[in-house]
Design a protein around this motif. Structure first.
Motif, PDB file in Angstrom:
ATOM      1  N   ASP A 185      -8.679 -10.893  11.129  1.00 24.34           N
ATOM      2  CA  ASP A 185      -8.353  -9.565  11.130  1.00 24.34           C
ATOM      3  C   ASP A 185      -7.186  -9.353  10.256  1.00 24.34           C
ATOM      4  OD1 ASP A 185      -8.456  -7.252  12.687  1.00 24.34           O
ATOM      5  OD2 ASP A 185      -6.249  -7.500  13.206  1.00 24.34           O
ATOM      6  N   HIS A 186      -6.307 -10.143   9.924  1.00 26.30           N
ATOM      7  CA  HIS A 186      -5.273  -9.636   9.057  1.00 26.30           C
ATOM      8  C   HIS A 186      -5.688  -9.808   7.700  1.00 26.30           C
ATOM      9  CE1 HIS A 186      -1.053  -9.695   7.767  1.00 26.30           C
ATOM     10  NE2 HIS A 186      -1.398 -10.114   6.622  1.00 26.30           N
ATOM     11  N   LEU A 187      -6.630 -10.389   7.373  1.00 30.94           N
ATOM     12  CA  LEU A 187      -7.388 -10.426   5.976  1.00 30.94           C
ATOM     13  C   LEU A 187      -8.486  -9.418   5.917  1.00 30.94           C
ATOM     14  CD1 LEU A 187      -7.632 -14.233   5.292  1.00 30.94           C
ATOM     15  CD2 LEU A 187      -5.877 -12.810   4.559  1.00 30.94           C
ATOM     16  N   ARG A 188      -8.838  -8.705   6.839  1.00 31.95           N
ATOM     17  CA  ARG A 188     -10.084  -7.895   6.646  1.00 31.95           C
ATOM     18  C   ARG A 188      -9.899  -6.863   5.582  1.00 31.95           C
ATOM     19  NH1 ARG A 188      -9.970  -3.216   9.398  1.00 31.95           N
ATOM     20  NH2 ARG A 188      -8.601  -3.981  10.903  1.00 31.95           N
ATOM     21  N   PRO A 189      -8.858  -6.317   4.947  1.00 34.00           N
ATOM     22  CA  PRO A 189      -8.877  -5.485   3.819  1.00 34.00           C
ATOM     23  C   PRO A 189      -9.278  -6.232   2.541  1.00 34.00           C
ATOM     24  CG  PRO A 189      -6.618  -4.882   5.241  1.00 34.00           C
ATOM     25  CD  PRO A 189      -7.503  -6.135   5.795  1.00 34.00           C
TER      26      PRO A 189
END
Length: 194
Positions: A185-189
């Motif tokens: 989720d943190h790495l999504r972008p």
């Protein structure tokens, strides 16, 4: 975003950086690299735009924090004193770097001939640039501080300044055996960046 201070043969690149390690620890902060400018033949008229090629990596400082540690602790600050082509040497940890990262950075850049020599390059490459670079060290350090980890950015703020590194973040994620949903989720972008 990368900010380049270019001279005759030397360049200093300053940027925000974000990365994730094989153990899923996330680091962010300022990356500063000493690079070599490749001489280019003059093209066109005396007024024509000229090519600027900043390539040969010499030295790198990563003034980083880990996201799971207190902001401004420089818990992941390290440097790479040499490169083998484009690949950095192993991380070198320094108590002096962690204790006073901005003073340490200023001291390193003030003695660029030593950085070149210790990296296996001819220190004479700095002959035309050393004094000019020394004069710019306060500006380079001030720029680096703008990207430092003391004032943590949101995930989206980090992404906005490091979206050009999305492919590298995806490669880093591939090194993690089983990334948690929170990590993904943190790495999504970065994962969704084309």
């Amino acid at each position: 975003m990368q900010i380049a201070f270019t001279f005759t043969r030397l360049a200093v690149i300053v940027r925000r950086w974000f990365e994730i390690g094989p153990d899923a620890t996330m680091e962010h902060g300022t990356r500063v690299e000493l690079r070599l400018l490749e001489p280019q033949p003059h093209r066109g008229t005396e007024s024509a735009a000229q090519r600027l090629v900043v390539d040969g990596a010499v030295w790198r400082a990563d003034l980083f924090d880990r996201l799971d540690r207190p902001a401004g602790s420089f818990s992941a600050a390290h440097h790479h004193p040499t490169f083998d082509g484009v690949e950095p040497s192993d991380r070198v940890w320094s108590d002096a770097l962690t204790a006073d990262p901005w003073g340490w950075l200023a001291a390193q850049l003030t003695d660029v001939a030593t950085l070149l020599r210790e990296a296996g390059h001819d220190p004479a490459l700095a002959d035309d640039d050393a004094e000019d670079l020394r004069e710019q060290v306060p500006h380079i350090v001030a720029t680096a501080r703008r990207f430092g980890p003391e004032d943590p950015m949101s995930r989206d703020g980090d992404f906005r300044l490091t979206r050009d590194a999305a492919e590298r973040v995806r490669r880093m994620l591939d090194l993690i055996d089983a990334p948690t949903p929170a990590v993904r989720d943190h790495l999504r972008p970065w994962l969704e960046q084309a």
